[in-house]
Design a protein around this motif. Sequence first.
Motif, PDB file in Angstrom:
ATOM      1  N   PRO A  87      -2.529 -12.907  14.635  1.00 31.32           N
ATOM      2  CA  PRO A  87      -2.937 -11.611  14.073  1.00 31.32           C
ATOM      3  C   PRO A  87      -4.441 -11.539  13.874  1.00 31.32           C
ATOM      4  N   GLY A  88      -5.009 -10.389  14.207  1.00 31.87           N
ATOM      5  CA  GLY A  88      -6.445 -10.199  14.054  1.00 31.87           C
ATOM      6  C   GLY A  88      -6.832  -9.789  12.648  1.00 31.87           C
ATOM      7  N   PRO A  89      -8.125  -9.533  12.441  1.00 32.58           N
ATOM      8  CA  PRO A  89      -8.626  -9.195  11.101  1.00 32.58           C
ATOM      9  C   PRO A  89      -7.952  -7.971  10.488  1.00 32.58           C
ATOM     10  N   GLU A  90      -7.582  -6.991  11.320  1.00 36.30           N
ATOM     11  CA  GLU A  90      -6.981  -5.770  10.759  1.00 36.30           C
ATOM     12  C   GLU A  90      -5.643  -6.054  10.080  1.00 36.30           C
ATOM     13  N   PHE A  91      -4.996  -7.156  10.469  1.00 38.91           N
ATOM     14  CA  PHE A  91      -3.713  -7.506   9.870  1.00 38.91           C
ATOM     15  C   PHE A  91      -3.865  -8.530   8.746  1.00 38.91           C
ATOM     16  N   LEU A  92      -4.945  -9.322   8.797  1.00 44.13           N
ATOM     17  CA  LEU A  92      -5.151 -10.355   7.789  1.00 44.13           C
ATOM     18  C   LEU A  92      -5.926  -9.863   6.582  1.00 44.13           C
ATOM     19  N   ALA A  93      -6.623  -8.729   6.741  1.00 50.79           N
ATOM     20  CA  ALA A  93      -7.410  -8.185   5.637  1.00 50.79           C
ATOM     21  C   ALA A  93      -6.493  -7.797   4.481  1.00 50.79           C
ATOM     22  N   ARG A  94      -7.058  -7.795   3.291  1.00 53.05           N
ATOM     23  CA  ARG A  94      -6.266  -7.431   2.119  1.00 53.05           C
ATOM     24  C   ARG A  94      -5.740  -6.013   2.259  1.00 53.05           C
ATOM     25  N   ASP A  95      -4.500  -5.839   1.983  1.00 51.99           N
ATOM     26  CA  ASP A  95      -3.851  -4.545   2.138  1.00 51.99           C
ATOM     27  C   ASP A  95      -4.242  -3.617   0.992  1.00 51.99           C
ATOM     28  N   ARG A  96      -4.889  -2.489   1.340  1.00 50.07           N
ATOM     29  CA  ARG A  96      -5.283  -1.510   0.334  1.00 50.07           C
ATOM     30  C   ARG A  96      -4.295  -0.341   0.249  1.00 50.07           C
ATOM     31  N   THR A  97      -3.209  -0.462   0.966  1.00 50.30           N
ATOM     32  CA  THR A  97      -2.190   0.594   0.900  1.00 50.30           C
ATOM     33  C   THR A  97      -1.582   0.613  -0.500  1.00 50.30           C
ATOM     34  N   PRO A  98      -1.420   1.785  -1.094  1.00 50.52           N
ATOM     35  CA  PRO A  98      -0.832   1.850  -2.445  1.00 50.52           C
ATOM     36  C   PRO A  98       0.526   1.160  -2.488  1.00 50.52           C
ATOM     37  N   LEU A  99       0.798   0.528  -3.648  1.00 47.69           N
ATOM     38  CA  LEU A  99       2.058  -0.199  -3.816  1.00 47.69           C
ATOM     39  C   LEU A  99       3.260   0.714  -3.569  1.00 47.69           C
ATOM     40  N   ALA A 100       3.147   1.982  -3.938  1.00 50.25           N
ATOM     41  CA  ALA A 100       4.262   2.924  -3.763  1.00 50.25           C
ATOM     42  C   ALA A 100       4.640   3.085  -2.298  1.00 50.25           C
ATOM     43  N   GLN A 101       3.643   2.911  -1.385  1.00 49.93           N
ATOM     44  CA  GLN A 101       3.931   3.014   0.047  1.00 49.93           C
ATOM     45  C   GLN A 101       4.352   1.685   0.628  1.00 49.93           C
ATOM     46  N   ARG A 102       3.706   0.597   0.151  1.00 48.89           N
ATOM     47  CA  ARG A 102       4.011  -0.721   0.727  1.00 48.89           C
ATOM     48  C   ARG A 102       5.390  -1.209   0.286  1.00 48.89           C
ATOM     49  N   HIS A 103       5.674  -1.082  -1.030  1.00 49.06           N
ATOM     50  CA  HIS A 103       6.936  -1.577  -1.583  1.00 49.06           C
ATOM     51  C   HIS A 103       7.490  -0.522  -2.538  1.00 49.06           C
ATOM     52  N   PRO A 104       8.060   0.556  -2.009  1.00 50.47           N
ATOM     53  CA  PRO A 104       8.511   1.643  -2.891  1.00 50.47           C
ATOM     54  C   PRO A 104       9.559   1.189  -3.902  1.00 50.47           C
ATOM     55  N   LEU A 105      10.470   0.307  -3.498  1.00 50.48           N
ATOM     56  CA  LEU A 105      11.504  -0.152  -4.431  1.00 50.48           C
ATOM     57  C   LEU A 105      10.885  -0.941  -5.578  1.00 50.48           C
TER      58      LEU A 105
END
Length: 573
Positions: free
Chosen positions: A530-548
Amino acid sequence: MTLRLAVGQHSDAGRKPLNQDFHGVAQPTDAQRRARGIALAVADGISSSPVSQVASAAAVRGFLEDYYGTSEAWTVRRAAHGVLSATNAWLHAESQRGEGRFDKDRGHVCAFSALVFKGREVHLLHVGDTRVYRVHATALEQLSQDHRVRAYGGPTYLGRALGLSAHLDIDHASWPTEVGETFLLATDGAYDYLDAALVNDALARHGPNLQAAAESLVAEALARGSEDNATLMLARVDALPRDIAPPVDRDGLRLPPRLSPRQAFEGYRVVRELQHTARSQVVLAVDDAGREWALKLPTAELAGNARELDRFAREEWVARRIDSPHVVKAAPAEKKREHLFTAVEFIHGQTLAQWMTDHPRPGLDEVRDIAGQVARGLQALHRKEMLHQDLRPENLIIDRHGTVILIDLASAHVAGLSEGLGDARALELAGTLQYTAPEYFTGDGGSPVAELFSLAVLVYQMLTGALPYGLQVPQVRGARDLHKLHYVPLRTRRPDLPEWLDRVLRKALQPQAARRQQALSEFVHDLHEPGPEFLARDRTPLAQRHPLLFWRAATVALGLATLVLLGLRATGR
């Protein structure tokens, strides 16, 4: 009804001692005409070169001969570009070995135009300043574009031509044609001295004799002052096929009977039945050499269903044209058949569906290995401009050596076979809906990137036992519905897997095809490195990444806040 053309052609050196033009029309067999169409071409060597007549002859001869040696699965554009690129490479190499190395005007260079009539369409291939026209009653409609460049207001020169450079940029266009349409191909020694009135007068005077019309038009161009070689071709569409013929001629092939163990059939002996449905029977059989084959036979219920019978004919045809350890192989065509059926290798192993049952929580390395093998099988199809279109666990077999093999090619889309009726794209929903890419449901059709989506669904399912969108994708009816698809994050089902893997799969499973990886090799690489775009820290809101997880946390926080408020109230604060 089959494709028929009337053709007339003539060339004259005129006032020059040497004719550096060349022209020709193919004389294909009936099978070649159905698969590749009818091709005609004209080339014009540059007058400044002492060897350009070699270039124009090589261009036309090479195209008319080699085009019919290309894969029937390829589109006209793919086949023609491959042939002309090879010709261009040879011409340029010859120039580099001679005077053309230092002076392009003395190299193996020529202008080139060709028309290929296939099905109910005509294709134009063009580079240079030869021209192609459609003849109308009051005008000559120029279909090609002159590739000439004017330098600082002075004389013009060829900006693009065969043999001019190592890279070839050739124009391609296609459109539906009609019975009665007439096309004209010519070099500048002819077209500079002709107009619509003259061409229509020649056609009227000579009637169906296009050869006489072509000769008279060349003579008229020379009489009007042409000092160059003059070459002209006329082509009139006399008949068009009603439909595209299937790859295998089913005429004379009977529907087979239902087979039983130990029964002899078409050089095989049946061992046992493997599957039986309303549409087909699949049996294990051996040939005289003891080799095992899977025979698939249509049932009597398909007697009037030409479309389904054509699929039977296509399945073995496709397998015979793919050479990959990851795609099922067809049985040798050793004798003429009397019945319609397909025969492919029998593979000892288990389907991917069975494998997933046996491995409910597989390791990432196992899944990556399977995905890489499936990708290589798909790539073998894509190189022939084919799409499998029914990628699902039941259509993948893992043999006793661990090799993953694609089977069931009945739904395969072959661009070269679909071409000729106005659209060579894969538009039909042919596979199992829950593994099909969203673009099929929006009407945009399939592509290699659509099969990347299907492979990503399989990877997700192997890892989790579930589908990334559940059953949402088959409910898509338009582009607006794509925004309603909700991807279930991988780590909500397998928290032991790395976060970057979820990002790789999320990208491959994007509803919009343009936002995915654009090649199977890119997807497989991302699964391993995986390249940098996949290894970088995920800034996606928790509600979208793990809604449950988000709503569980929110519920707990709300509950705690309620308890604190109740406690404060009870103490009177």
